[in-house]
Scaffold this motif. Structure first.
Motif, short mmCIF file in Angstrom:
data_model
loop_
_atom_site.label_atom_id
_atom_site.label_comp_id
_atom_site.label_asym_id
_atom_site.label_seq_id
_atom_site.Cartn_x
_atom_site.Cartn_y
_atom_site.Cartn_z
N LEU A 42 -34.58 -1.62 -34.92
CA LEU A 42 -33.42 -0.79 -34.23
C LEU A 42 -33.24 0.51 -35.00
O LEU A 42 -33.04 0.53 -36.10
CB LEU A 42 -32.05 -1.62 -34.51
CG LEU A 42 -30.70 -0.95 -33.71
CD1 LEU A 42 -31.00 -0.64 -32.15
CD2 LEU A 42 -29.46 -1.84 -34.19
N CYS A 43 -33.08 1.66 -34.16
CA CYS A 43 -32.78 3.01 -34.77
C CYS A 43 -31.45 3.43 -34.29
O CYS A 43 -31.17 3.21 -32.95
CB CYS A 43 -33.93 3.93 -34.12
SG CYS A 43 -35.39 3.70 -34.56
N LEU A 44 -30.91 4.13 -35.05
CA LEU A 44 -29.41 4.62 -34.84
C LEU A 44 -29.93 6.40 -34.75
O LEU A 44 -30.62 7.01 -35.62
CB LEU A 44 -28.57 4.51 -35.77
CG LEU A 44 -28.28 2.85 -35.91
CD1 LEU A 44 -27.23 2.72 -36.95
CD2 LEU A 44 -27.79 2.25 -34.39
N GLN A 45 -29.15 7.00 -33.78
CA GLN A 45 -29.37 8.55 -33.88
C GLN A 45 -28.16 9.01 -33.56
O GLN A 45 -27.14 8.69 -32.80
CB GLN A 45 -30.21 9.05 -32.23
CG GLN A 45 -30.68 10.46 -32.39
CD GLN A 45 -31.44 10.63 -33.29
OE1 GLN A 45 -32.74 10.04 -33.40
NE2 GLN A 45 -31.44 11.64 -33.78
N THR A 46 -27.60 10.32 -34.49
CA THR A 46 -26.28 10.79 -34.43
C THR A 46 -26.23 11.68 -32.82
O THR A 46 -27.33 11.90 -32.57
CB THR A 46 -26.22 11.83 -35.38
OG1 THR A 46 -27.19 12.85 -35.43
CG2 THR A 46 -26.48 11.28 -36.72
N LEU A 47 -25.17 11.44 -32.56
CA LEU A 47 -24.63 12.05 -31.17
C LEU A 47 -25.04 13.51 -31.18
O LEU A 47 -25.77 14.05 -30.15
CB LEU A 47 -23.29 12.00 -30.74
CG LEU A 47 -22.74 12.72 -29.57
CD1 LEU A 47 -23.17 12.20 -28.32
CD2 LEU A 47 -21.25 12.61 -29.54
N GLU A 48 -24.80 14.22 -32.22
CA GLU A 48 -24.98 15.69 -32.29
C GLU A 48 -26.57 16.29 -32.13
O GLU A 48 -26.80 17.08 -31.33
CB GLU A 48 -24.36 16.27 -33.55
CG GLU A 48 -23.00 16.29 -33.68
CD GLU A 48 -22.55 14.63 -34.39
OE1 GLU A 48 -21.36 14.53 -33.98
OE2 GLU A 48 -23.58 13.90 -34.62
N SER A 49 -27.16 15.23 -32.77
CA SER A 49 -28.75 15.68 -32.61
C SER A 49 -29.17 15.05 -31.47
O SER A 49 -30.29 15.67 -30.81
CB SER A 49 -29.49 14.68 -33.63
OG SER A 49 -29.51 13.46 -33.76
N TRP A 50 -28.93 13.81 -30.98
CA TRP A 50 -29.33 13.50 -29.44
C TRP A 50 -29.06 14.59 -28.27
O TRP A 50 -29.59 14.97 -27.56
CB TRP A 50 -28.49 12.11 -29.13
CG TRP A 50 -28.83 11.54 -27.75
CD1 TRP A 50 -28.13 11.35 -26.81
CD2 TRP A 50 -30.08 10.94 -27.59
NE1 TRP A 50 -28.78 10.75 -25.97
CE2 TRP A 50 -30.18 10.70 -26.11
CE3 TRP A 50 -31.52 11.04 -28.14
CZ2 TRP A 50 -31.29 10.10 -25.50
CZ3 TRP A 50 -32.47 10.48 -27.27
CH2 TRP A 50 -32.50 10.01 -26.15
N GLU A 51 -27.63 15.15 -28.49
CA GLU A 51 -27.43 16.11 -27.65
C GLU A 51 -28.53 17.46 -27.46
O GLU A 51 -28.59 17.99 -26.50
CB GLU A 51 -26.03 16.71 -27.78
CG GLU A 51 -24.94 15.58 -27.36
CD GLU A 51 -23.45 16.07 -27.90
OE1 GLU A 51 -22.30 15.36 -27.33
OE2 GLU A 51 -23.28 16.86 -28.81
N THR A 52 -28.71 17.77 -28.72
CA THR A 52 -29.94 18.63 -29.05
C THR A 52 -31.23 18.50 -28.14
O THR A 52 -31.88 19.15 -27.64
CB THR A 52 -30.16 19.12 -30.16
OG1 THR A 52 -28.56 19.55 -30.92
CG2 THR A 52 -30.85 20.12 -30.57
N PHE A 53 -31.55 17.10 -28.52
CA PHE A 53 -32.63 16.82 -28.00
C PHE A 53 -32.79 16.82 -26.64
O PHE A 53 -33.64 17.18 -25.83
CB PHE A 53 -33.14 15.21 -28.11
CG PHE A 53 -33.34 15.13 -29.98
CD1 PHE A 53 -33.71 16.12 -30.81
CD2 PHE A 53 -33.17 13.84 -30.60
CE1 PHE A 53 -33.98 16.08 -32.05
CE2 PHE A 53 -33.69 13.52 -31.66
CZ PHE A 53 -33.83 14.63 -32.58
N ILE A 54 -31.70 16.13 -25.77
CA ILE A 54 -31.75 16.28 -24.59
C ILE A 54 -31.13 17.21 -23.47
O ILE A 54 -30.90 17.37 -22.23
CB ILE A 54 -31.07 14.94 -23.78
CG1 ILE A 54 -29.57 14.73 -24.24
CG2 ILE A 54 -31.71 13.47 -24.49
CD1 ILE A 54 -28.89 13.72 -23.70
N GLU A 55 -30.51 18.19 -24.54
CA GLU A 55 -30.01 19.72 -23.97
C GLU A 55 -28.88 19.35 -23.18
O GLU A 55 -28.87 20.16 -22.08
CB GLU A 55 -31.20 20.44 -23.39
CG GLU A 55 -32.47 20.89 -24.28
CD GLU A 55 -33.57 21.55 -23.88
OE1 GLU A 55 -33.44 21.67 -22.66
OE2 GLU A 55 -34.49 21.87 -24.53
#
Length: 156
Positions: A42-55
């Motif tokens: 299971l991986c956890l990703q920060t919201l801030e980085s995710w928003e950058t990834f999916i623009e």
């Protein structure tokens, strides 16, 4: 093609890691800062980085449209340990028609977590309750070969 890791977006990495460690016994095995991989994959990703990834900042939580499913070999012990935590439950422990006991609750970001009794443990529980392998197969709606494989030497 093969699936590698499920990933959940989290609003507070430390809080989420602590939740998965304490409630489910998972540990961090890879730490990339904004992304952490826990035991089991299971991986956890920060919201801030995710928003950058999916623009986009259009990320929602608590949609009740998916879950992370775990199995527990000693479901009774796990159910007892859950009493130590203030969890928000989707539902209390229940038994599905095929005999598997499950519980669903939310993680800190409203992702649904399901923990089910290991299916081989269900077969063994039914055997100790006096059911025959044929009765177990009928109750669980599984092939008799699955029951024999699950019970192993217990039926020999």
């Amino acid at each position: 093609m093969k699936i590698k890791n499920p990933m959940l977006v989290v609003t507070d990495m430390d809080r989420s890691v602590q939740f998965y460690q304490k409630v489910l016994g998972l540990d961090v095995i890879l730490d990339f800062g904004a992304n952490k991989t826990l035991t089991g994959g299971l991986c956890l990703q920060t919201l801030e980085s995710w928003e950058t990834f999916i623009e986009t900042k259009k990320v929602s939580f608590g949609a009740n449209n998916a879950e992370m499913y775990f199995e527990e070999d000693d479901f009774d012990d796990f159910a007892e340990r859950l009493k130590d935590f203030a969890l928000q439950y989707v539902h209390d422990i229940k038994e599905h028609r095929w005999g598997q006991r499950v519980v669903r609750f939310y993680d800190p970001d409203q992702h649904i977590i399901e923990v089910g009794e290991n299916m081989q443990a269900v077969c063994k529980r039914f055997l100790t309750e006096g059911m025959t392998p044929q009765q177990i197969a009928g109750r669980m709606d599984v092939p008799l070969t699955y029951v024999y494989e699950s019970l192993g030497e217990l039926t020999e």
